[in-house]
Write a protein that holds these residues in place. Structure first.
Motif, short mmCIF file in Angstrom:
data_model
loop_
_atom_site.label_atom_id
_atom_site.label_comp_id
_atom_site.label_asym_id
_atom_site.label_seq_id
_atom_site.Cartn_x
_atom_site.Cartn_y
_atom_site.Cartn_z
N PHE A 1 0.82 -1.21 0.00
CA PHE A 1 0.00 0.00 0.00
C PHE A 1 0.86 1.26 0.00
O PHE A 1 0.53 2.25 -0.67
CB PHE A 1 -0.93 0.01 1.22
CG PHE A 1 -2.21 -0.74 1.00
CD1 PHE A 1 -2.96 -0.56 -0.14
CD2 PHE A 1 -2.66 -1.63 1.96
CE1 PHE A 1 -4.13 -1.26 -0.35
CE2 PHE A 1 -3.85 -2.33 1.77
CZ PHE A 1 -4.58 -2.15 0.61
N ARG B 1 -8.21 -0.15 -0.22
CA ARG B 1 -8.20 -0.03 1.24
C ARG B 1 -9.56 -0.37 1.83
O ARG B 1 -9.63 -0.93 2.94
CB ARG B 1 -7.75 1.38 1.63
CG ARG B 1 -6.27 1.59 1.37
CD ARG B 1 -5.89 3.02 1.11
NE ARG B 1 -4.45 3.16 0.88
CZ ARG B 1 -3.87 2.96 -0.31
NH1 ARG B 1 -4.60 2.61 -1.36
NH2 ARG B 1 -2.58 3.09 -0.44
N CYS C 1 -0.82 2.53 5.77
CA CYS C 1 -1.35 2.03 4.50
C CYS C 1 -1.87 3.15 3.60
O CYS C 1 -1.93 2.99 2.38
CB CYS C 1 -2.47 1.02 4.76
SG CYS C 1 -1.91 -0.57 5.39
#
Length: 346
Positions: free
Chosen positions: A131, A223, A260
């Motif tokens: 990420f 996400r 992330c």
């Protein structure tokens, strides 16, 4: 310009000025015909030093592994990332074991727990690396060597700072038991959640104004998929077994989630990645890695010396497990053991 004795035009300017005008004339007026049409030679020239990036950016963009193939570069970047995680892990363990910061952290080295921590830490670490794009050769190209050093220091130092803050009177509470919280705990938690939420909003807004629609959909959608996955795991684990399990989202997951979102090559994104990664590693190291779902009936703690337990539940029977690092222990009870010991043989 002037005339000589023969009446011919003579350029009486200095050589530097004449060469500059000639160069600009060639760059502006010269065109070469290609298969695809006319190509302006001025667009093909190398940028001047004054038009290029600063020296700090140039010095940091040419890393020693840039001569390798892209696949090798990615592997090296992942290796460096996990090396940083490893260093930060043992820094936090040193503070917890040797300096007793935090006070409720682990107190002894345990190779089995370390192996478990690394297994879980690296599993989430791979997701974090993907990420945050730490494996991308273009990541950190605008970051100077000084800033890279600062990021490393923040990753290793964020955990001990958080441990020291958690030892402050009034902040020594767990997220699962809010009955004993005082005003200071509520204030600190509220401020922390507001900062966390604001950073997530800033990341999404930065993505909206800088990414294409397709990239924005991937940024947000990927996400959301991860959050949905863990939410479903929690729901199906707890919903049908409410009396057996409970949800305990440790702070390590908030740090991991913040990291992330930090995929952008800006100073504030890099700092958010460093702080989030530091909190993630601190939770794995100082307390050992913990899942988001834990058994409700079982109480886990670390004690020194003597420990007494009082069962206040409706069932008089309970199970107690004593694990020793060294030596032996003597346990006594006021009730008969269950199951009762077999009668002595005749």
């Amino acid at each position: 310009m002037g005339l000589d004795a023969t009446g011919l035009a003579v350029d009486d300017r200095s050589p530097t000025e004449a060469e500059r005008d000639l160069t600009e004339t060639l760059l502006i007026n010269s065109e070469s015909e290609d298969e695809g049409g006319l190509v302006d030679l001025a667009e093909q020239r190398d940028p001047l030093l004054s038009e290029s990036r600063s020296y700090a950016e140039l010095s940091s963009s040419k890393l020693y592994w840039d001569s390798f193939e892209p696949s090798v570069q990615r592997a090296l970047r992942i290796a460096v990332f996990f090396a940083v995680l490893t260093v930060a892990y043992f820094v936090n363990q040193f503070f917890s074991i040797m300096l007793r910061i935090p006070e409720d952290g682990i107190k002894h080295w345990n190779s089995f727990h370390i192996a478990e921590d690394f297994n879980d830490m690296f599993n989430l670490g791979f997701i974090l690396a993907w990420f945050a794009r730490v494996d991308n050769p273009d990541r950190f190209r605008k970051t100077s060597t000084r800033w890279m050093t600062m990021i490393f220091i923040v990753v290793c130092g964020a955990g001990p700072v958080f441990s020291a803050i958690s030892d402050v009177h009034g902040l020594q509470h767990s997220l699962t038991d809010i009955s004993g919280w005082d005003a200071s705990m509520w204030v600190v938690l509220s401020v922390g959640m507001l900062v966390f939420g604001a950073m997530v909003v800033v990341f999404i807004w930065h993505a909206v104004i800088n990414l294409s629609r397709a990239s924005l959909a991937v940024f947000v959608g990927s996400r959301l998929v991860v959050l949905l996955f863990y939410s479903c795991c929690i729901f199906f684990s707890v919903h049908h077994h409410r009396n057996m399990y409970r949800v305990h989202v440790h702070h390590l997951y908030f740090g991991w989630l913040l990291g992330c979102f930090a995929e952008f090559d800006t100073w504030w994104s890099n700092m958010a990645l460093a702080v989030g990664t530091g909190l993630f590693i601190q939770g794995c190291s100082a307390y050992n890695f913990a899942t988001m779902v834990e058994q409700k009936q079982c109480f886990h703690t670390i004690a020194e010396g003597n420990m007494s337990c009082l069962n206040t539940g409706p069932d008089p029977w309970f199970m107690m497990e004593v694990c020793l690092l060294h030596g032996d222990a003597k346990c006594t009870t006021t009730a008969p053991f269950y199951p009762p010991p077999p009668p002595p043989s005749a």
